[in-house]
Design an enzyme around this catalytic site. Structure first.
Site, mmCIF file in Angstrom:
data_model
loop_
_atom_site.group_PDB
_atom_site.id
_atom_site.type_symbol
_atom_site.label_atom_id
_atom_site.label_comp_id
_atom_site.label_asym_id
_atom_site.label_seq_id
_atom_site.Cartn_x
_atom_site.Cartn_y
_atom_site.Cartn_z
ATOM 1 N N ARG A 226 0.853 -1.184 0.000
ATOM 2 C CA ARG A 226 0.000 0.000 0.000
ATOM 3 C C ARG A 226 0.893 1.240 0.000
ATOM 4 O O ARG A 226 1.894 1.292 0.731
ATOM 5 C CB ARG A 226 -0.895 0.039 1.247
ATOM 6 N N HIS A 274 -1.389 -0.559 -9.778
ATOM 7 C CA HIS A 274 -1.971 -1.404 -8.716
ATOM 8 C C HIS A 274 -2.596 -2.685 -9.285
ATOM 9 O O HIS A 274 -3.823 -2.872 -9.236
ATOM 10 C CB HIS A 274 -3.011 -0.605 -7.902
HETATM 11 P P1 NDP Z 1 -0.781 -10.616 5.635
HETATM 12 O O1 NDP Z 1 -1.834 -9.793 6.273
HETATM 13 O O2 NDP Z 1 -1.048 -12.068 5.430
HETATM 14 O O3 NDP Z 1 0.571 -10.500 6.466
HETATM 15 C C1 NDP Z 1 1.123 -9.301 6.877
HETATM 16 C C2 NDP Z 1 2.595 -9.482 7.211
HETATM 17 O O4 NDP Z 1 3.133 -8.231 7.629
HETATM 18 C C3 NDP Z 1 2.819 -10.475 8.361
HETATM 19 O O5 NDP Z 1 3.986 -11.197 8.136
HETATM 20 C C4 NDP Z 1 2.992 -9.551 9.552
HETATM 21 O O6 NDP Z 1 3.793 -10.100 10.584
HETATM 22 C C5 NDP Z 1 3.723 -8.381 8.921
HETATM 23 N N1 NDP Z 1 3.518 -7.171 9.708
HETATM 24 C C6 NDP Z 1 2.362 -6.527 9.978
HETATM 25 N N2 NDP Z 1 2.578 -5.452 10.743
HETATM 26 C C7 NDP Z 1 3.910 -5.410 10.973
HETATM 27 C C8 NDP Z 1 4.758 -4.549 11.703
HETATM 28 N N3 NDP Z 1 4.280 -3.506 12.367
HETATM 29 N N4 NDP Z 1 6.081 -4.830 11.743
HETATM 30 C C9 NDP Z 1 6.589 -5.901 11.099
HETATM 31 N N5 NDP Z 1 5.829 -6.770 10.371
HETATM 32 C C10 NDP Z 1 4.512 -6.516 10.316
HETATM 33 O O7 NDP Z 1 -0.419 -9.894 4.265
HETATM 34 P P2 NDP Z 1 -0.206 -10.515 2.789
HETATM 35 O O8 NDP Z 1 1.184 -11.041 2.685
HETATM 36 O O9 NDP Z 1 -1.302 -11.428 2.406
HETATM 37 O O10 NDP Z 1 -0.367 -9.200 1.907
HETATM 38 C C11 NDP Z 1 0.422 -8.052 2.113
HETATM 39 C C12 NDP Z 1 -0.267 -6.849 1.517
HETATM 40 O O11 NDP Z 1 -0.218 -6.883 0.091
HETATM 41 C C13 NDP Z 1 -1.765 -6.721 1.780
HETATM 42 O O12 NDP Z 1 -2.017 -6.197 3.077
HETATM 43 C C14 NDP Z 1 -2.206 -5.756 0.709
HETATM 44 O O13 NDP Z 1 -2.132 -4.435 1.192
HETATM 45 C C15 NDP Z 1 -1.177 -5.942 -0.389
HETATM 46 N N6 NDP Z 1 -1.735 -6.422 -1.643
HETATM 47 C C16 NDP Z 1 -1.431 -5.723 -2.783
HETATM 48 C C17 NDP Z 1 -1.885 -6.151 -4.001
HETATM 49 C C18 NDP Z 1 -1.484 -5.459 -5.258
HETATM 50 O O14 NDP Z 1 -2.015 -5.775 -6.325
HETATM 51 N N7 NDP Z 1 -0.543 -4.548 -5.219
HETATM 52 C C19 NDP Z 1 -2.769 -7.330 -4.130
HETATM 53 C C20 NDP Z 1 -3.007 -8.003 -2.882
HETATM 54 C C21 NDP Z 1 -2.506 -7.543 -1.676
HETATM 55 P P3 NDP Z 1 3.380 -11.460 11.369
HETATM 56 O O15 NDP Z 1 3.622 -12.580 10.390
HETATM 57 O O16 NDP Z 1 4.323 -11.498 12.485
HETATM 58 O O17 NDP Z 1 1.930 -11.291 11.734
#
Ligand code: NDP
Length: 311
Positions: A226, A274
């Site tokens: 994002r 995007h």
């Molecule tokens: P998830 O929600 O499955 O996982 C989020 C990851 O980020 C986890 O590993 C989490 O850690 C980590 N995280 C969250 N907060 C923090 C923090 N404060 N510090 C360190 N690590 C953190 O996300 P996805 O992998 O499924 O997707 C990631 C993003 O991709 C989505 O949220 C979306 O915004 C974006 N997206 C973009 C698309 C595009 O076309 N550009 C399409 C689809 C998604 P932990 O494992 O420890 O919980």
């Protein structure tokens, strides 16, 4: 009375989702587009992407909200959300599509494609000896369902791959770092930084001027999560000053990106609108149907979102 599922998405075609879901839901659940709902009292499930504010008020008997995508930031931040479980999509083809886009972006920088594109404009045979993948350090920030898959794909190509998350996890070929203190060291060591963090109150502009200053001179930056996770003006400054060698950006603070936006004209920046990954009806339908059945039977849900964490 038949339970029904209401569908709302501007970019996604209703018919494709209805046709993909029908074989899994049979005649137990009626699938209806939001503008053609027969009886609002029958609506138990909402499959939605960015519905308008007030949307949920129309349906008093909702049991489940399914976010038609992986990123839930625009849903969980709303004040008009009903007090029911929220799930996100995490279908295999969506993960594959994201991992392949991220791999493309990593290779674009690892193989110095912007350098060759600039040389081609000058009609110049500009040989530059390639570096081995194992000599290139890639840091993937966010190791969620999409992030972990992308990191594994990068590791599979032989890059020195590191990841960052809130808690430890075992990921083959990937060195996992956790917590705020680990981030700067990771940024200092990486040749390529990939942002795959969800947008939450904690991650908003988490990558700020000090993060970009911490990055290795000449590093490249990739953002597929994002735009709001990044302080965009700091990124622009880091690119303009030459501290960063380039970027591949799929997401932005304001989308669509205005034609006068400075990022369009910075050399070595690739902009895509995007689309790194999208939800695919046939691949996602089984998990949507499984969650609807789980709600009906009182079983545990898959891919449930935490409103507190924001992802
Ligand atoms: P998830 O929600 O499955 O996982 C989020 C990851 O980020 C986890 O590993 C989490 O850690 C980590 N995280 C969250 N907060 C923090 C923090 N404060 N510090 C360190 N690590 C953190 O996300 P996805 O992998 O499924 O997707 C990631 C993003 O991709 C989505 O949220 C979306 O915004 C974006 N997206 C973009 C698309 C595009 O076309 N550009 C399409 C689809 C998604 P932990 O494992 O420890 O919980």
């Amino acid at each position: 009375m038949t339970d029904s599922l209401v569908f709302y998405s501007k970019p996604d075609p209703f018919e494709a989702w209805r046709d993909a879901l029908t074989p899994h839901l049979g005649d137990q659940v009626r699938i209806e587009n939001a503008d053609a709902v027969t009886d609002v009292d029958d609506v138990r499930y909402a499959l939605v992407w960015m519905p308008p504010i007030g949307f949920f008020d129309r349906f008093p008997n909702l049991d489940l909200v399914i976010n038609l995508g992986a990123g839930v930031d625009r849903l969980v931040a709303r004040e008009d959300l009903p007090d029911v479980p929220i799930t996100r999509l995490s279908d295999p083809k969506m993960g594959q599509m994201m991992a392949s886009f991220v791999l493309f972006a990593v290779l674009r920088h690892a193989r110095e494609i912007p350098y060759f594109q600039a040389a081609q404009v000058r009609k110049e045979w500009a040989y530059k000896h390639p570096r081995a993948a194992s000599d290139i350090t890639v840091a993937v920030l966010g190791l969620g369902q999409l992030g972990a898959l992308a990191a594994s794909e990068i590791a599979r190509q032989g890059f020195n791959t590191h990841g960052w998350a809130t808690k430890p996890q075992a990921l083959s070929g990937v060195t996992v770092h956790c917590g705020d203190d680990a981030l700067d060291a990771l940024l200092r060591d990486a040749d390529i930084v990939v942002c795959m963090l969800p947008l939450t109150p904690t991650t908003r502009e988490r990558l700020d001027a000090s993060s970009f200053a911490a990055m290795k001179p000449g590093a490249a930056f990739i953002n597929v999560s994002r735009g709001e996770v990044v302080a965009e003006s700091a990124l622009i400054e880091a690119l303009r000053s030459g501290h960063l060698s380039g970027a591949t950006l799929d997401v932005f603070q304001t989308e669509p990106l205005g034609s006068d936006h400075p990022l369009w004209s910075i050399p070595n920046v690739l902009i895509t609108p995007h689309l790194a990954s999208v939800a695919l009806p046939k691949s996602a339908a089984p998990q949507i149907a499984a969650n609807i059945k789980a709600i009906q039977n009182g079983d545990a849900l898959s891919n449930e979102v935490s409103r507190v964490r924001g992802y």
